[in-house]
Design a protein around this motif. Structure first.
Motif, PDB file in Angstrom:
ATOM      1  N   ASN A  95       0.859  -1.182   0.000  1.00 47.09           N
ATOM      2  CA  ASN A  95       0.000   0.000   0.000  1.00 47.09           C
ATOM      3  C   ASN A  95       0.900   1.239   0.000  1.00 47.09           C
ATOM      4  O   ASN A  95       1.117   1.856   1.038  1.00 47.09           O
ATOM      5  CB  ASN A  95      -0.917  -0.012   1.228  1.00 47.09           C
ATOM      6  N   PRO A  96       1.458   1.603  -1.163  1.00 43.17           N
ATOM      7  CA  PRO A  96       2.407   2.715  -1.220  1.00 43.17           C
ATOM      8  C   PRO A  96       1.847   4.041  -0.715  1.00 43.17           C
ATOM      9  O   PRO A  96       2.566   4.815  -0.095  1.00 43.17           O
ATOM     10  CB  PRO A  96       2.781   2.815  -2.697  1.00 43.17           C
ATOM     11  N   GLY A  97       0.568   4.291  -0.950  1.00 39.08           N
ATOM     12  CA  GLY A  97      -0.018   5.549  -0.473  1.00 39.08           C
ATOM     13  C   GLY A  97       0.022   5.643   1.034  1.00 39.08           C
ATOM     14  O   GLY A  97       0.408   6.666   1.608  1.00 39.08           O
ATOM     15  N   GLU A  98      -0.358   4.578   1.698  1.00 43.51           N
ATOM     16  CA  GLU A  98      -0.331   4.543   3.163  1.00 43.51           C
ATOM     17  C   GLU A  98       1.104   4.605   3.675  1.00 43.51           C
ATOM     18  O   GLU A  98       1.409   5.311   4.624  1.00 43.51           O
ATOM     19  CB  GLU A  98      -1.027   3.270   3.659  1.00 43.51           C
ATOM     20  N   LEU A  99       1.991   3.873   3.029  1.00 42.50           N
ATOM     21  CA  LEU A  99       3.387   3.869   3.442  1.00 42.50           C
ATOM     22  C   LEU A  99       4.004   5.253   3.271  1.00 42.50           C
ATOM     23  O   LEU A  99       4.730   5.729   4.148  1.00 42.50           O
ATOM     24  CB  LEU A  99       4.160   2.829   2.634  1.00 42.50           C
ATOM     25  N   GLY A 100       3.690   5.915   2.168  1.00 43.92           N
ATOM     26  CA  GLY A 100       4.179   7.282   1.964  1.00 43.92           C
ATOM     27  C   GLY A 100       3.659   8.220   3.034  1.00 43.92           C
ATOM     28  O   GLY A 100       4.382   9.095   3.524  1.00 43.92           O
ATOM     29  N   LEU A 101       2.413   8.049   3.430  1.00 45.67           N
ATOM     30  CA  LEU A 101       1.829   8.878   4.490  1.00 45.67           C
ATOM     31  C   LEU A 101       2.539   8.639   5.812  1.00 45.67           C
ATOM     32  O   LEU A 101       2.893   9.577   6.517  1.00 45.67           O
ATOM     33  CB  LEU A 101       0.333   8.576   4.623  1.00 45.67           C
ATOM     34  N   VAL A 102       2.783   7.383   6.135  1.00 49.23           N
ATOM     35  CA  VAL A 102       3.442   7.038   7.389  1.00 49.23           C
ATOM     36  C   VAL A 102       4.851   7.620   7.427  1.00 49.23           C
ATOM     37  O   VAL A 102       5.307   8.108   8.458  1.00 49.23           O
ATOM     38  CB  VAL A 102       3.460   5.504   7.585  1.00 49.23           C
ATOM     39  N   MET A 103       5.540   7.584   6.298  1.00 46.09           N
ATOM     40  CA  MET A 103       6.929   8.052   6.253  1.00 46.09           C
ATOM     41  C   MET A 103       7.050   9.569   6.093  1.00 46.09           C
ATOM     42  O   MET A 103       8.086  10.148   6.372  1.00 46.09           O
ATOM     43  CB  MET A 103       7.664   7.379   5.100  1.00 46.09           C
ATOM     44  N   GLY A 104       5.983  10.208   5.650  1.00 46.29           N
ATOM     45  CA  GLY A 104       6.036  11.628   5.305  1.00 46.29           C
ATOM     46  C   GLY A 104       6.512  12.548   6.410  1.00 46.29           C
ATOM     47  O   GLY A 104       7.361  13.403   6.178  1.00 46.29           O
ATOM     48  N   LYS A 105       6.004  12.402   7.618  1.00 41.38           N
ATOM     49  CA  LYS A 105       6.381  13.327   8.687  1.00 41.38           C
ATOM     50  C   LYS A 105       7.845  13.169   9.064  1.00 41.38           C
ATOM     51  O   LYS A 105       8.575  14.146   9.186  1.00 41.38           O
ATOM     52  CB  LYS A 105       5.504  13.150   9.916  1.00 41.38           C
ATOM     53  N   GLY A 106       8.295  11.933   9.242  1.00 44.75           N
ATOM     54  CA  GLY A 106       9.701  11.707   9.584  1.00 44.75           C
ATOM     55  C   GLY A 106      10.624  12.233   8.509  1.00 44.75           C
ATOM     56  O   GLY A 106      11.662  12.824   8.803  1.00 44.75           O
ATOM     57  N   LEU A 107      10.236  12.039   7.273  1.00 48.68           N
ATOM     58  CA  LEU A 107      11.037  12.520   6.151  1.00 48.68           C
ATOM     59  C   LEU A 107      11.059  14.044   6.115  1.00 48.68           C
ATOM     60  O   LEU A 107      12.116  14.659   5.948  1.00 48.68           O
ATOM     61  CB  LEU A 107      10.493  11.952   4.842  1.00 48.68           C
ATOM     62  N   ALA A 108       9.901  14.667   6.322  1.00 44.12           N
ATOM     63  CA  ALA A 108       9.844  16.137   6.336  1.00 44.12           C
ATOM     64  C   ALA A 108      10.666  16.702   7.489  1.00 44.12           C
ATOM     65  O   ALA A 108      11.392  17.680   7.318  1.00 44.12           O
ATOM     66  CB  ALA A 108       8.395  16.599   6.452  1.00 44.12           C
ATOM     67  N   ASP A 109      10.579  16.070   8.656  1.00 47.62           N
ATOM     68  CA  ASP A 109      11.379  16.529   9.805  1.00 47.62           C
ATOM     69  C   ASP A 109      12.855  16.414   9.510  1.00 47.62           C
ATOM     70  O   ASP A 109      13.641  17.313   9.814  1.00 47.62           O
ATOM     71  CB  ASP A 109      11.035  15.720  11.057  1.00 47.62           C
ATOM     72  N   ARG A 110      13.267  15.303   8.890  1.00 46.07           N
ATOM     73  CA  ARG A 110      14.682  15.097   8.576  1.00 46.07           C
ATOM     74  C   ARG A 110      15.157  16.093   7.526  1.00 46.07           C
ATOM     75  O   ARG A 110      16.264  16.612   7.601  1.00 46.07           O
ATOM     76  CB  ARG A 110      14.862  13.657   8.088  1.00 46.07           C
ATOM     77  N   GLN A 111      14.312  16.403   6.533  1.00 46.69           N
ATOM     78  CA  GLN A 111      14.691  17.361   5.495  1.00 46.69           C
ATOM     79  C   GLN A 111      14.889  18.752   6.096  1.00 46.69           C
ATOM     80  O   GLN A 111      15.769  19.479   5.670  1.00 46.69           O
ATOM     81  CB  GLN A 111      13.654  17.384   4.379  1.00 46.69           C
ATOM     82  N   ARG A 112      14.047  19.103   7.065  1.00 48.34           N
ATOM     83  CA  ARG A 112      14.190  20.415   7.721  1.00 48.34           C
ATOM     84  C   ARG A 112      15.510  20.508   8.470  1.00 48.34           C
ATOM     85  O   ARG A 112      16.127  21.555   8.510  1.00 48.34           O
ATOM     86  CB  ARG A 112      13.042  20.652   8.685  1.00 48.34           C
ATOM     87  N   ARG A 113      15.921  19.398   9.109  1.00 40.20           N
ATOM     88  CA  ARG A 113      17.165  19.405   9.877  1.00 40.20           C
ATOM     89  C   ARG A 113      18.372  19.404   8.974  1.00 40.20           C
ATOM     90  O   ARG A 113      19.444  19.791   9.368  1.00 40.20           O
ATOM     91  CB  ARG A 113      17.250  18.174  10.789  1.00 40.20           C
ATOM     92  N   GLY A 114      18.183  18.906   7.737  1.00 34.14           N
ATOM     93  CA  GLY A 114      19.281  18.903   6.772  1.00 34.14           C
ATOM     94  C   GLY A 114      19.974  17.658   6.756  1.00 34.14           C
ATOM     95  O   GLY A 114      20.519  16.827   6.704  1.00 34.14           O
TER      96      GLY A 114
END
Length: 152
Positions: free
Chosen positions: A133-152
């Motif tokens: 379920n790539p859509g669900e998996l992308g949703l689950v990973m989205g916040k952690g990925l966004a947080d990591r991108q902000r930190r650099g």
């Protein structure tokens, strides 16, 4: 379904956002990080996940176990294949920015899954749960990925 401006929570992942619009069973929300999502209304609730009832005392968290090449099975490859391509591209870019990390494409399957888990803050068992379920998996990973991108 949900009034505009209501804060809603995804039942499975606990993600939250403010309702922008409802169209039939689809609810459009905007998260605090600015990401806009459209989700089925039945997957959302107005109750915070931590308000579901009395919680048991939290046990100390053990660090997630790192996967090794000996652990790999066809299921691990299927989990990796379920991760949305854009998520993989973002993980690869963040991985390659780390000093001495090398190319993401040069990693073996276990190292790729370990890097994905570290960068997205989603452990492998959670990835496995959302396999197929790539859509669900992308949703689950989205916040952690966004947080990591902000930190650099």
């Amino acid at each position: 379904m949900f009034p505009k401006g209501t804060t809603v929570y995804h039942r499975a992942s606990g993600r939250s956002g403010r309702v922008v619009e409802c169209d039939g069973d689809t609810v459009y929300i905007v998260q605090d990080n600015g990401a806009e999502l459209d989700l089925p209304g039945q997957d959302l609730t107005t109750r915070r996940p931590d308000q579901a009832g009395p919680a048991a005392p939290a046990a100390p968290l053990a660090p997630p176990r790192r996967l090794t090449a000996r652990d790999m099975t066809p299921e691990h490859a299927a989990v990796l294949a379920s991760i949305p391509p854009r998520t993989l591209q973002a993980v690869a870019a963040l991985h390659e920015r780390q000093p001495g990390a090398g190319k993401f494409s040069g990693l073996d399957l276990a190292a790729k899954l370990n890097a994905i888990a570290e960068i997205t803050a989603v452990p492998y068992p959670t990835m496995r749960q959302h396999r197929g379920n790539p859509g669900e998996l992308g949703l689950v990973m989205g916040k952690g990925l966004a947080d990591r991108q902000r930190r650099g």
